[in-house]
Design a protein around this motif. Structure first.
Motif, PDB file in Angstrom:
ATOM      1  N   LEU A  39       8.376  -1.855  -1.480  1.00  0.00           N
ATOM      2  CA  LEU A  39       8.837  -1.877  -2.865  1.00  0.00           C
ATOM      3  C   LEU A  39       9.635  -0.625  -3.231  1.00  0.00           C
ATOM      4  O   LEU A  39      10.187  -0.548  -4.329  1.00  0.00           O
ATOM      5  N   LEU A  40       9.699   0.331  -2.317  1.00  0.00           N
ATOM      6  CA  LEU A  40      10.430   1.553  -2.607  1.00  0.00           C
ATOM      7  C   LEU A  40      11.915   1.247  -2.854  1.00  0.00           C
ATOM      8  O   LEU A  40      12.546   0.502  -2.105  1.00  0.00           O
ATOM      9  N   ASN A  41      12.437   1.798  -3.918  1.00  0.00           N
ATOM     10  CA  ASN A  41      13.832   1.609  -4.348  1.00  0.00           C
ATOM     11  C   ASN A  41      14.140   0.190  -4.810  1.00  0.00           C
ATOM     12  O   ASN A  41      15.314  -0.185  -4.934  1.00  0.00           O
ATOM     13  N   SER A  42      13.120  -0.604  -5.079  1.00  0.00           N
ATOM     14  CA  SER A  42      13.371  -1.975  -5.542  1.00  0.00           C
ATOM     15  C   SER A  42      14.073  -1.993  -6.901  1.00  0.00           C
ATOM     16  O   SER A  42      14.653  -3.010  -7.293  1.00  0.00           O
ATOM     17  N   ALA A  43      14.049  -0.873  -7.607  1.00  0.00           N
ATOM     18  CA  ALA A  43      14.781  -0.768  -8.881  1.00  0.00           C
ATOM     19  C   ALA A  43      16.265  -1.044  -8.693  1.00  0.00           C
ATOM     20  O   ALA A  43      16.938  -1.503  -9.616  1.00  0.00           O
ATOM     21  N   TYR A  44      16.773  -0.773  -7.495  1.00  0.00           N
ATOM     22  CA  TYR A  44      18.214  -0.888  -7.256  1.00  0.00           C
ATOM     23  C   TYR A  44      18.623  -2.208  -6.616  1.00  0.00           C
ATOM     24  O   TYR A  44      19.804  -2.454  -6.395  1.00  0.00           O
ATOM     25  N   PHE A  45      17.648  -3.045  -6.282  1.00  0.00           N
ATOM     26  CA  PHE A  45      17.976  -4.278  -5.562  1.00  0.00           C
ATOM     27  C   PHE A  45      18.654  -5.297  -6.481  1.00  0.00           C
ATOM     28  O   PHE A  45      18.380  -5.351  -7.681  1.00  0.00           O
ATOM     29  N   GLN A  60       0.831  -1.208   0.000  1.00  0.00           N
ATOM     30  CA  GLN A  60       0.000   0.000   0.000  1.00  0.00           C
ATOM     31  C   GLN A  60       0.865   1.258   0.000  1.00  0.00           C
ATOM     32  O   GLN A  60       1.753   1.394   0.850  1.00  0.00           O
ATOM     33  N   PRO A  61       0.616   2.169  -0.926  1.00  0.00           N
ATOM     34  CA  PRO A  61       1.398   3.417  -0.961  1.00  0.00           C
ATOM     35  C   PRO A  61       1.410   4.158   0.370  1.00  0.00           C
ATOM     36  O   PRO A  61       2.445   4.705   0.769  1.00  0.00           O
ATOM     37  N   VAL A  94       5.679   9.361  -3.934  1.00  0.00           N
ATOM     38  CA  VAL A  94       4.537   8.442  -3.949  1.00  0.00           C
ATOM     39  C   VAL A  94       3.251   9.232  -4.150  1.00  0.00           C
ATOM     40  O   VAL A  94       2.927  10.108  -3.355  1.00  0.00           O
ATOM     41  N   ASN A  95       2.530   8.916  -5.217  1.00  0.00           N
ATOM     42  CA  ASN A  95       1.247   9.576  -5.478  1.00  0.00           C
ATOM     43  C   ASN A  95       0.139   8.599  -5.081  1.00  0.00           C
ATOM     44  O   ASN A  95      -0.079   7.628  -5.774  1.00  0.00           O
ATOM     45  N   LEU A 154       9.263   3.721  -8.259  1.00  0.00           N
ATOM     46  CA  LEU A 154       9.008   4.002  -6.843  1.00  0.00           C
ATOM     47  C   LEU A 154      10.330   4.285  -6.132  1.00  0.00           C
ATOM     48  O   LEU A 154      10.937   3.412  -5.526  1.00  0.00           O
ATOM     49  N   ILE A 155      10.771   5.534  -6.220  1.00  0.00           N
ATOM     50  CA  ILE A 155      12.084   5.920  -5.721  1.00  0.00           C
ATOM     51  C   ILE A 155      11.956   6.721  -4.419  1.00  0.00           C
ATOM     52  O   ILE A 155      11.089   7.572  -4.279  1.00  0.00           O
ATOM     53  N   SER A 156      12.830   6.416  -3.478  1.00  0.00           N
ATOM     54  CA  SER A 156      12.864   7.128  -2.200  1.00  0.00           C
ATOM     55  C   SER A 156      14.314   7.473  -1.875  1.00  0.00           C
ATOM     56  O   SER A 156      15.041   6.671  -1.296  1.00  0.00           O
TER      57      SER A 156
END
Length: 273
Positions: free
Chosen positions: A48-54, A21-22, A272-273, A125-127
């Motif tokens: 899931l935030l920053n999962s692009a980098y995992f 959930q956002p 996060v929107n 989803l970047i933090s």
């Protein structure tokens, strides 16, 4: 659209966003998530935030890409309990999805489109703009004295950065933190390879937004950050595979508060929107 679409589940009641959930930094606040038909997931839902980098996904660290990870909850009978074939049969009746598949991917709605669309959204989803990030970038006065003292405890006095290092506060390794002396049914990465040395081992999670993602550990068994600190201060439970890094330490009440305050500076949900 797909991330919030409950048709991805067997009974059309569970979406990706049900467990991620956002408003909760893409977790759900439960020890273990609720799946289709009232089932309970095997483990706690990670952010899931920053999962692009995992470097890997799932607590076993076995899944190497987000595209592959998308398939796991869809097919897991404890989560969405469906199959890609069934999902496509339902979604192919939606003219909007069919139009978008052609427009964006130049192909019919298929497994490639579903997995790529979902993983592409998750990579957005970047933090990376927490108050701590701003402090590291040189913004003066963004952290108070207690928060800075907590960072020094985290990075200098204790061993936290040996596992929770780098930009995402994780080294991505799969290790045992000695949560239990007997892990019972869930033996961690052992279930993948059957190697004795991997019993009770789980992937080191990111600490970004950690104060928003309770409860903690792979099974959601610890409710608060203070309890997490207590677990590590005791050096964990006796367990053969426990990481040699984990040793007892002593903090007074002020230091515990400072450590908690520092961890809260890692919050950033601005994108996060």
């Amino acid at each position: 659209m797909l991330f919030f679409d409950k048709r991805l589940s067997k009974n059309n009641e569970v979406a990706c966003a049900s467990c991620h959930q956002p408003s909760k930094a893409f977790t759900d606040g439960l020890p273990k998530s609720r799946g289709a038909h009232g089932s309970i997931a095997m483990r706690n839902a990670p952010s899931l935030l920053n999962s692009a980098y995992f470097c890997s996904y799932m607590y076993d660290g076995e899944v190497k890409t987000l595209e592959q990870q998308v398939l796991v909850p869809i097919q897991d009978h404890r989560e969405m309990g469906s199959s890609m074939k069934e999902v496509l049969q339902k979604l192919s009746k939606d003219s909007n999805y069919k139009r978008l598949a052609k427009q964006i991917f130049q192909r019919e709605l298929d497994a490639y489109v579903v997995t790529r669309a979902l993983s592409t959204y998750e990579r957005s989803l970047i933090s990376q703009n927490s108050r701590f990030d701003q402090y590291r970038a040189g913004v003066k006065g963004i952290l108070n004295a207690n928060e800075i003292a907590g960072w020094k405890l985290f990075s200098e006095k204790l061993y936290c950065t040996k596992c929770h290092s780098g930009a995402n506060f994780t080294n991505y390794q799969v290790v045992s933190n000695g949560l239990y002396s007997d892990y019972g049914i869930d033996q961690g990465r052992y279930r993948i390879n059957g190697l004795e040395k991997e019993k009770g081992t789980f992937k080191v999670p990111s600490l970004r937004n950690v104060s928003l993602t309770a409860p903690y550990m792979h099974d959601g068994s610890i409710q608060t950050l203070r309890e997490v600190i207590s677990h590590y201060s005791k050096g964990g439970s006796r367990f053969p595979n426990k990481s040699s890094i984990i040793k007892p330490f002593k903090l007074n009440n002020l230091e515990i508060n400072q450590l908690e305050l520092f961890l809260k500076t890692l919050i950033d949900t601005s994108t996060v929107n």
